[in-house]
Design a protein around this motif. Structure first.
Motif, PDB file in Angstrom:
ATOM      1  N   ARG A 196      87.824  17.537  29.273  1.00 13.64           N
ATOM      2  CA  ARG A 196      88.697  17.535  28.319  1.00 13.64           C
ATOM      3  C   ARG A 196      89.055  16.336  27.805  1.00 13.64           C
ATOM      4  O   ARG A 196      89.718  16.129  26.550  1.00 13.64           O
ATOM      5  N   VAL A 197      89.215  15.337  28.359  1.00 10.74           N
ATOM      6  CA  VAL A 197      89.571  13.979  28.044  1.00 10.74           C
ATOM      7  C   VAL A 197      88.430  13.508  26.992  1.00 10.74           C
ATOM      8  O   VAL A 197      88.680  12.902  25.913  1.00 10.74           O
ATOM      9  N   PHE A 198      87.124  13.774  27.298  1.00 13.91           N
ATOM     10  CA  PHE A 198      86.100  13.300  26.453  1.00 13.91           C
ATOM     11  C   PHE A 198      85.960  14.071  25.292  1.00 13.91           C
ATOM     12  O   PHE A 198      85.277  13.797  24.387  1.00 13.91           O
ATOM     13  N   LYS A 199      86.344  15.603  25.336  1.00 12.64           N
ATOM     14  CA  LYS A 199      86.038  16.449  24.275  1.00 12.64           C
ATOM     15  C   LYS A 199      86.317  15.768  22.847  1.00 12.64           C
ATOM     16  O   LYS A 199      85.657  16.008  21.800  1.00 12.64           O
ATOM     17  N   PRO A 200      87.702  15.178  22.492  1.00 11.62           N
ATOM     18  CA  PRO A 200      87.983  14.853  21.165  1.00 11.62           C
ATOM     19  C   PRO A 200      86.889  13.785  20.682  1.00 11.62           C
ATOM     20  O   PRO A 200      86.568  13.775  19.480  1.00 11.62           O
ATOM     21  N   PHE A 201      86.282  12.956  21.652  1.00 12.79           N
ATOM     22  CA  PHE A 201      85.267  12.030  20.927  1.00 12.79           C
ATOM     23  C   PHE A 201      83.961  12.636  21.064  1.00 12.79           C
ATOM     24  O   PHE A 201      82.908  12.054  20.356  1.00 12.79           O
ATOM     25  N   MET A 202      83.704  13.850  21.489  1.00 13.46           N
ATOM     26  CA  MET A 202      82.211  14.458  21.409  1.00 13.46           C
ATOM     27  C   MET A 202      81.989  15.515  20.513  1.00 13.46           C
ATOM     28  O   MET A 202      81.075  16.202  20.130  1.00 13.46           O
TER      29      MET A 202
END
Length: 220
Positions: A196-202
């Motif tokens: 969920r931390v990576f989701k905005p960047f992915m």
């Protein structure tokens, strides 16, 4: 009746397949960690296979592991050696503080307790490094800096990662049998926290590499 019993999609065979994956991936990671040099690439590969394939029920997790191991060797190897060096320092420091605390000095006892608090925090910060490498392209310095920034930007996630990572490390040191499953368990739990931390960047990137995280990411 026999068709149901030997159906590879029934609950028993699905559980058996999961058990095989848990032990196999854990053993592959342990083999990498035992070389020391492959600790970083191996951890990156384990997280990569877990997050991109195993959690989604897709095939190809073993292939993904070895592809990620090779692809991330150049950066993962020195980053892993940094972790090994830090771990060595922490082990030595724990020994010194433990001996000092045994004397009954209250100040030393408080320092010893403080060490374990710091240990959990350090484990939480360090737990970002190889998952970040599995998602984004960095040099060693950029990887370490970005992991620290993300850790401070998401304190609750960092605390959860610290507890999970410290627990897995201490259990593996104290007992050899849990080590056959704990690497897989760690990767699974870490992926629950970090995806969920990576989701905005992915978003919008699919399986491609995402845009690199910045220091001023949204606070939790």
């Amino acid at each position: 009746m026999l068709n149901k019993i030997f159906n590879p999609e029934n609950a028993f065979f699905r559980f058996l397949g999961l058990l095989v994956d848990v032990v196999a991936f854990s053993l592959m990671w342990l083999l990498c960690a035992a070389t020391v040099v492959l600790l970083g690439p191996g951890t990156t590969a384990l997280y990569d296979a877990m997050a991109r394939h195993l959690r989604k029920g897709q095939l190809g997790g073993y292939v993904r592991f070895w592809e990620s191991l090779k692809a991330n060797f150049k950066v993962g190897c020195p980053a892993g050696l940094v972790i090994v060096a830090l771990g060595y320092v922490l082990v030595k420091l724990r020994g010194v503080l433990f001996e000092a605390a045994r004397t009954g000095d209250q100040a030393m006892l408080m320092l010893y307790v403080g060490f374990w608090v710091c240990f959990v925090v350090i484990c939480g910060i360090g737990a970002y490094i190889f998952p970040v490498l599995s998602r984004f392209t960095f040099g060693v310095g950029g990887l370490l800096a970005t992991s620290v920034k993300l850790a401070f930007a998401h304190p609750l996630t960092t605390l959860g990662l610290g507890i999970v990572t410290a627990g897995c490390v201490l259990l593996s040191i104290a007992y050899w049998l849990p080590a056959l499953v704990l690497p897989y368990v760690w990767a699974w739990l870490a992926s629950l926290l970090l995806e969920r931390v990576f989701k905005p960047f992915m978003e919008g990137q699919g399986e491609a590499e995402g845009a690199a995280p910045e220091a001023d990411d949204e606070e939790e």
